[in-house]
Design a protein around this motif. Structure first.
Motif, short mmCIF file in Angstrom:
data_model
loop_
_atom_site.label_atom_id
_atom_site.label_comp_id
_atom_site.label_asym_id
_atom_site.label_seq_id
_atom_site.Cartn_x
_atom_site.Cartn_y
_atom_site.Cartn_z
N THR A 116 0.79 -1.23 0.00
CA THR A 116 0.00 0.00 0.00
C THR A 116 0.83 1.28 0.00
OG1 THR A 116 -0.09 0.00 2.41
CG2 THR A 116 -1.83 -1.17 1.25
N GLY A 117 2.09 1.20 0.39
CA GLY A 117 2.91 2.40 0.47
C GLY A 117 2.79 3.14 1.80
N ILE A 148 -8.76 2.58 3.18
CA ILE A 148 -7.91 2.12 2.08
C ILE A 148 -8.70 1.40 1.00
CG2 ILE A 148 -5.90 1.91 3.61
CD1 ILE A 148 -6.32 -1.11 3.59
N LEU A 149 -10.03 1.32 1.16
CA LEU A 149 -10.85 0.62 0.18
C LEU A 149 -11.44 1.60 -0.82
CD1 LEU A 149 -12.81 -1.85 2.49
CD2 LEU A 149 -10.84 -2.37 1.06
N THR A 150 -11.64 1.12 -2.05
CA THR A 150 -12.35 1.93 -3.03
C THR A 150 -13.83 1.97 -2.68
OG1 THR A 150 -12.70 0.01 -4.46
CG2 THR A 150 -10.69 1.30 -4.82
N LYS A 151 -14.59 2.80 -3.37
CA LYS A 151 -16.00 3.00 -3.03
C LYS A 151 -16.80 1.71 -3.12
CE LYS A 151 -20.02 5.84 -4.19
NZ LYS A 151 -20.55 6.91 -5.07
N ASP A 152 -16.65 0.98 -4.22
CA ASP A 152 -17.42 -0.26 -4.37
C ASP A 152 -16.97 -1.33 -3.38
OD1 ASP A 152 -14.98 -0.38 -5.59
OD2 ASP A 152 -15.63 -1.67 -7.24
N SER A 153 -15.65 -1.40 -3.12
CA SER A 153 -15.16 -2.38 -2.14
C SER A 153 -15.61 -2.02 -0.73
CB SER A 153 -13.64 -2.46 -2.21
OG SER A 153 -13.21 -3.06 -3.41
N TYR A 167 -11.06 -7.61 -2.89
CA TYR A 167 -11.35 -6.18 -2.72
C TYR A 167 -10.35 -5.38 -3.57
CZ TYR A 167 -14.23 -7.27 1.37
OH TYR A 167 -15.20 -7.76 2.21
N ARG A 168 -10.77 -4.15 -3.85
CA ARG A 168 -9.85 -3.20 -4.47
C ARG A 168 -9.38 -2.22 -3.41
NH1 ARG A 168 -11.79 -0.30 -9.73
NH2 ARG A 168 -13.76 -0.19 -8.55
N VAL A 169 -8.08 -2.05 -3.33
CA VAL A 169 -7.46 -1.19 -2.33
C VAL A 169 -6.79 -0.01 -3.02
CG1 VAL A 169 -5.60 -1.07 -0.61
CG2 VAL A 169 -7.12 -3.06 -0.67
N ARG A 170 -6.96 1.16 -2.43
CA ARG A 170 -6.30 2.37 -2.96
C ARG A 170 -5.03 2.61 -2.14
NH1 ARG A 170 -10.24 5.27 -2.90
NH2 ARG A 170 -10.81 5.28 -5.11
N THR A 171 -3.89 2.62 -2.81
CA THR A 171 -2.62 2.82 -2.13
C THR A 171 -2.43 4.27 -1.75
OG1 THR A 171 -1.38 3.23 -4.16
CG2 THR A 171 -1.65 0.93 -3.49
#
Length: 300
Positions: free
Chosen positions: A159-160, A174-179, A202-206
């Motif tokens: 994730t950085g 750290i999750l996107t809207k849909d996740s 899930y989709r994670v936003r770094t």
């Protein structure tokens, strides 16, 4: 005086050796002996005392009683003190044995506690080693506080975020809207007592804003039927998802090509069918014309 001292000494020895009952017996015997001596003096058997035999006997008897009472009290007190000392000694020995037993039990408990503590330290060290060097991301989350409580280096690489950053974040951060919506729905199912799969994507936003796909495997801890904590193992499946998406695009492209090709073939087939029909009609027309010509020649 010498006789009086001897009687007192005898009474004292009797009280010390035989007890207060013996002292009283010797007192009675001493009084009777004094009475006998007084009688002997009074009857002339013994030389007469100038103080009067019975008066002297009474004085000595009174002194005997007082001395005996004092000696008896002293001896009784001494015996009671000795009994208390022996009783205290027995109690002390008993208490010492009990303390020794308790000490032995405590030492065994201390050894067992020390061994348990050492095992816990070993398990904690192994857990920390696993958490640090596992080839997958691992984190723990507290749903009541809505915070990450621990995270390993691999998760930070995914994730950085640093470990300190993670401890200030919620899993939703750290999750996107849909996740995030999918995550909330999953928690709601668990809170309602419904079953939910342990493994989900899930989709994670770094930290840099890039989106990655992760596969998580969660083990939940419940408190009064509500999810309170969870330990989660995370695998980065971004490359696999990208490959799947490329394959999906390629499959969709092939399906589109097949549809276009099928439409073209259908059109060509329709055209061929039309040409065949036209040729059939032309052939039939030529056959009829030939028949007509043959008929005309025969008539001529």
């Amino acid at each position: 005086d010498a006789g009086f001292s001897a009687y007192i000494l005898i009474i004292l020895v009797a009280a010390l050796v035989l007890g207060w009952r013996a002292a009283l017996i010797f007192l009675a015997l001493s009084i009777l002996a004094g009475l006998g001596l007084a009688y002997a003096e009074d009857t002339g058997v013994l030389p007469f005392s100038p103080d009067g035999p019975y008066a002297l006997w009474f004085d000595h008897s009174l002194n005997f009683v007082i001395a005996t009472l004092l000696v008896t009290f002293m001896v009784t007190s001494l015996n009671n003190a000795l009994k208390r000392a022996r009783r205290n000694e027995r109690n002390l020995v008993k208490n010492n044995n009990e303390l020794q037993t308790i000490r032995t039990a405590l030492m065994a408990q201390i050894r067992e506690s020390k061994q348990t503590h050492e095992k816990l330290e070993t398990s904690e060290m192994q857990y920390k080693q696993l958490l640090k060097y596992a080839p997958a991301g691992i984190y723990e989350v507290d749903f009541i506080k809505d915070r990450f409580t621990s995270v390993n280096d691999v998760m930070c690489e995914y994730t950085g975020y640093s470990q300190d950053d993670f401890l200030t974040l919620s899993p939703r951060d750290i999750l996107t809207k849909d996740s995030k919506q999918h995550f909330e729905a999953r928690l709601a199912r668990l809170a309602a007592g419904e079953e939910a799969p342990e493994t989900e994507e899930y989709r994670v936003r770094t930290k840099s804003g890039q989106e990655i796909w992760v596969l998580i495997n969660s083990r939940f801890v419940f408190d009064n039927g509500q999810p309170a904590k969870a330990m989660v193992v995370v695998h980065n499946i971004t490359e696999r998802k990208q490959t799947e998406l490329e394959l999906e695009k390629y499959r969709n492209h092939l399906e589109e090509l097949v549809k276009v090709r099928t439409a073209k073939l259908t059109e060509l087939n329709r055209q061929l069918q039309g040409e065949i029909q036209e040729r059939k009609q032309a052939t039939e027309s030529l056959r009829q014309r030939a028949t007509e010509l043959e008929t005309v020649q025969q008539v001529s």
